[in-house]
Design a protein around this motif. Sequence first.
Motif, PDB file in Angstrom:
ATOM      1  N   VAL A 513       4.388 -15.932  -6.456  1.00  0.00           N
ATOM      2  CA  VAL A 513       4.915 -14.614  -6.097  1.00  0.00           C
ATOM      3  C   VAL A 513       4.495 -14.214  -4.689  1.00  0.00           C
ATOM      4  O   VAL A 513       3.343 -14.359  -4.295  1.00  0.00           O
ATOM      5  CB  VAL A 513       4.414 -13.544  -7.101  1.00  0.00           C
ATOM      6  N   CYS A 514       5.466 -13.709  -3.933  1.00  0.00           N
ATOM      7  CA  CYS A 514       5.190 -12.922  -2.734  1.00  0.00           C
ATOM      8  C   CYS A 514       5.986 -11.638  -2.908  1.00  0.00           C
ATOM      9  O   CYS A 514       7.185 -11.577  -2.596  1.00  0.00           O
ATOM     10  CB  CYS A 514       5.622 -13.660  -1.466  1.00  0.00           C
ATOM     11  N   GLY A 515       5.328 -10.607  -3.467  1.00  0.00           N
ATOM     12  CA  GLY A 515       6.069  -9.427  -3.888  1.00  0.00           C
ATOM     13  C   GLY A 515       5.361  -8.129  -3.603  1.00  0.00           C
ATOM     14  O   GLY A 515       4.225  -8.097  -3.104  1.00  0.00           O
ATOM     15  N   ALA A 516       6.034  -7.059  -3.947  1.00  0.00           N
ATOM     16  CA  ALA A 516       5.533  -5.709  -3.686  1.00  0.00           C
ATOM     17  C   ALA A 516       4.220  -5.462  -4.419  1.00  0.00           C
ATOM     18  O   ALA A 516       4.077  -5.791  -5.600  1.00  0.00           O
ATOM     19  CB  ALA A 516       6.578  -4.682  -4.128  1.00  0.00           C
ATOM     20  N   ASN A 517       3.255  -4.892  -3.705  1.00  0.00           N
ATOM     21  CA  ASN A 517       1.969  -4.467  -4.283  1.00  0.00           C
ATOM     22  C   ASN A 517       1.285  -5.595  -5.049  1.00  0.00           C
ATOM     23  O   ASN A 517       0.625  -5.358  -6.062  1.00  0.00           O
ATOM     24  CB  ASN A 517       2.171  -3.267  -5.223  1.00  0.00           C
ATOM     25  N   ALA A 522      -2.563 -11.719   0.902  1.00  0.00           N
ATOM     26  CA  ALA A 522      -1.785 -12.575   1.799  1.00  0.00           C
ATOM     27  C   ALA A 522      -0.325 -12.639   1.393  1.00  0.00           C
ATOM     28  O   ALA A 522       0.549 -12.931   2.216  1.00  0.00           O
ATOM     29  CB  ALA A 522      -2.381 -13.977   1.850  1.00  0.00           C
ATOM     30  N   CYS A 523      -0.035 -12.398   0.107  1.00  0.00           N
ATOM     31  CA  CYS A 523       1.336 -12.482  -0.413  1.00  0.00           C
ATOM     32  C   CYS A 523       1.825 -11.141  -0.958  1.00  0.00           C
ATOM     33  O   CYS A 523       2.641 -11.095  -1.879  1.00  0.00           O
ATOM     34  CB  CYS A 523       1.439 -13.559  -1.497  1.00  0.00           C
ATOM     35  N   SER A 524       1.314 -10.049  -0.394  1.00  0.00           N
ATOM     36  CA  SER A 524       1.762  -8.725  -0.801  1.00  0.00           C
ATOM     37  C   SER A 524       2.846  -8.251   0.165  1.00  0.00           C
ATOM     38  O   SER A 524       2.602  -8.079   1.364  1.00  0.00           O
ATOM     39  CB  SER A 524       0.591  -7.734  -0.811  1.00  0.00           C
ATOM     40  N   ALA A 525       4.067  -8.062  -0.348  1.00  0.00           N
ATOM     41  CA  ALA A 525       5.198  -7.686   0.494  1.00  0.00           C
ATOM     42  C   ALA A 525       5.202  -6.185   0.753  1.00  0.00           C
ATOM     43  O   ALA A 525       4.870  -5.384  -0.129  1.00  0.00           O
ATOM     44  CB  ALA A 525       6.506  -8.105  -0.163  1.00  0.00           C
TER      45      ALA A 525
END
Length: 595
Positions: A513-517, A522-525
């Motif tokens: 996952v690279c998503g919201a919150n 590093a992968c927080s969109a």
Amino acid sequence: MMKHLLFATCAATAAAASSVSPAEYFPADINAPYVSWLASRGETKFDHSAYLAGTIEGEGVAVHWTIDSDASKIRLAVAAQATGWVGFGLAEAGGMKGSDIVLYEAATATITDAYAVEYVAPKTDDSQDWTLLHSQVEDGFIIFEAERLLDTGDPMDRAIGFDGEFVIPPHRVIAAWGDTPTVSYHGDNRARSALRFYPAHDKSGTEEDVFADEMAQEAEGYIDLIMPNHPISLDETEYVDLCFSHEDLINLGMPADVPLHIIGFEPLIDSAKHLHHLVMFGSGFDGDLTNGSCDQTAVAMSGGLALTWGYAPGGVPWEMPDEAGVPLGPGEDSYKMFYLNYHYDNRWQDTGITDSSGVRIYYTSRKRQYDAGILQLGDPIVQLAGEPIGQGLVRHDFNCPSSCTSFNFREEVTVYKEVLHMHEKGEFMFNEIIRDGEVMRRASVDYFDFEQAGLHEVQQGTFTIKPGDSIRTSCSFNTTSSKKGIEYGYGSQDEMCVSYMHYYPKQKIPLGVCGANWFFPACSATLTTEPISEVERVFGVVPSIPDIDGVDDTEIFDKETSSASLPLHFSSLLAFACASTTAALLLFSFGGPLP
């Protein structure tokens, strides 16, 4: 061990390939005109054919075609049981919205190049790009032949691109027919399918037939993971989990000591009206599940879960690329159990409905070069549940930072399938790959249509993502017709904005996952939203393309929506369970700690 809660079936060999010849497309007692045409013209002038089954059992249309690569043309023939008219279209999502249509009317023996951007009568194209070659109306059959350029350059036409590789999705097509003198509402006289116009591994036709042929050749066996006759509740939104332990898979026939690759997925859909979506997660957990239960915490803490497959309305079977497969069985990085998560939608409160949907997974012991993974973008875990979408036309951009690929990608990866997902208020969606501040590529769906393709596969070839690339996922919604506020959420009439990039070789990204919150910084969109006054479409209008931050497309749905108060969703429970300790977070990326 799985007990009465679960049920599945297995076979030792792959499904038999379709062997229906064109002469068998229509019932023998009425097909004389069509068979005569086949003998005199069809078999000599056309290289490929397919039958598109209609809404009514036993009815449909036959489609024949030849690709003339030298002239960059397609020659097409369509046959239907009708006396008035017949139409055939290239449909972006599998419905009328955004479709490019050719119509033949028997009364005037003419064809019309048309298009549709709504579920209304097609509009006549200003540029008539089809040429009629031959037509006949005989004993209840209409047959016409026509040709056009593969790519006319007309914004009201859809190009017919190369789809002769399994990494490229097939073309979605539609057809309709009737007995009135002019084109009118077709009612149930309609068909839809997905066609490969170019042979893939020497196979062309409907995707179902091509897939069956390919699995008959390549797969050594399959396993059916099926919901056992589940009674669908009267709730608008219902989630049900179904689990198959490692021992269950072995009992179903999976070879116990042989490393395998899954090379194909086939949806087995029972109650299509009520199955909103179905997703499958895989895990390396090889322990027993208590009384067949879905013990999310135990599985998450014992190796994590990763998305492996999904279905939404309009889903078709799909093959893995020749270079990659999904690992199954023995091995540190292989899946040994599966979670299936069902979302049922019963807004109509239909009674007495049961469902036995599931998935058939095809496997081989001939391991391919790479293991495949899925990168989930936007808001795949629905961290924004309860947040309003906004009023009217609104655009939401999720920006996956370059730190995600820099930290987690050991190497460049190849994306072989790009899937876009929203719900009923979703209209236009795109992904952009950004490298060193420059947009390298954009993939989009002009006319998103959840009912036709809830998981929209972008028709394109493979491309690469490099360490350090960032990714923008943009969703445009239209809530103009909604009487209630629309929110992000898990409900059937809530909204989502999610993109799935299927790629190889698999990298170790927390839950993919690279998503919201997201819990992993590093992968927080990040999310930006803005109201928009209009939308720019590529298809169906004279193009007026905005800058890269603009919006290409929207479409209005007229369904009233509501946001239900629901239990915490499956994926959120997993995230919550894994967030309890740092070690669990690191293990959440299936395959072990981050590099």
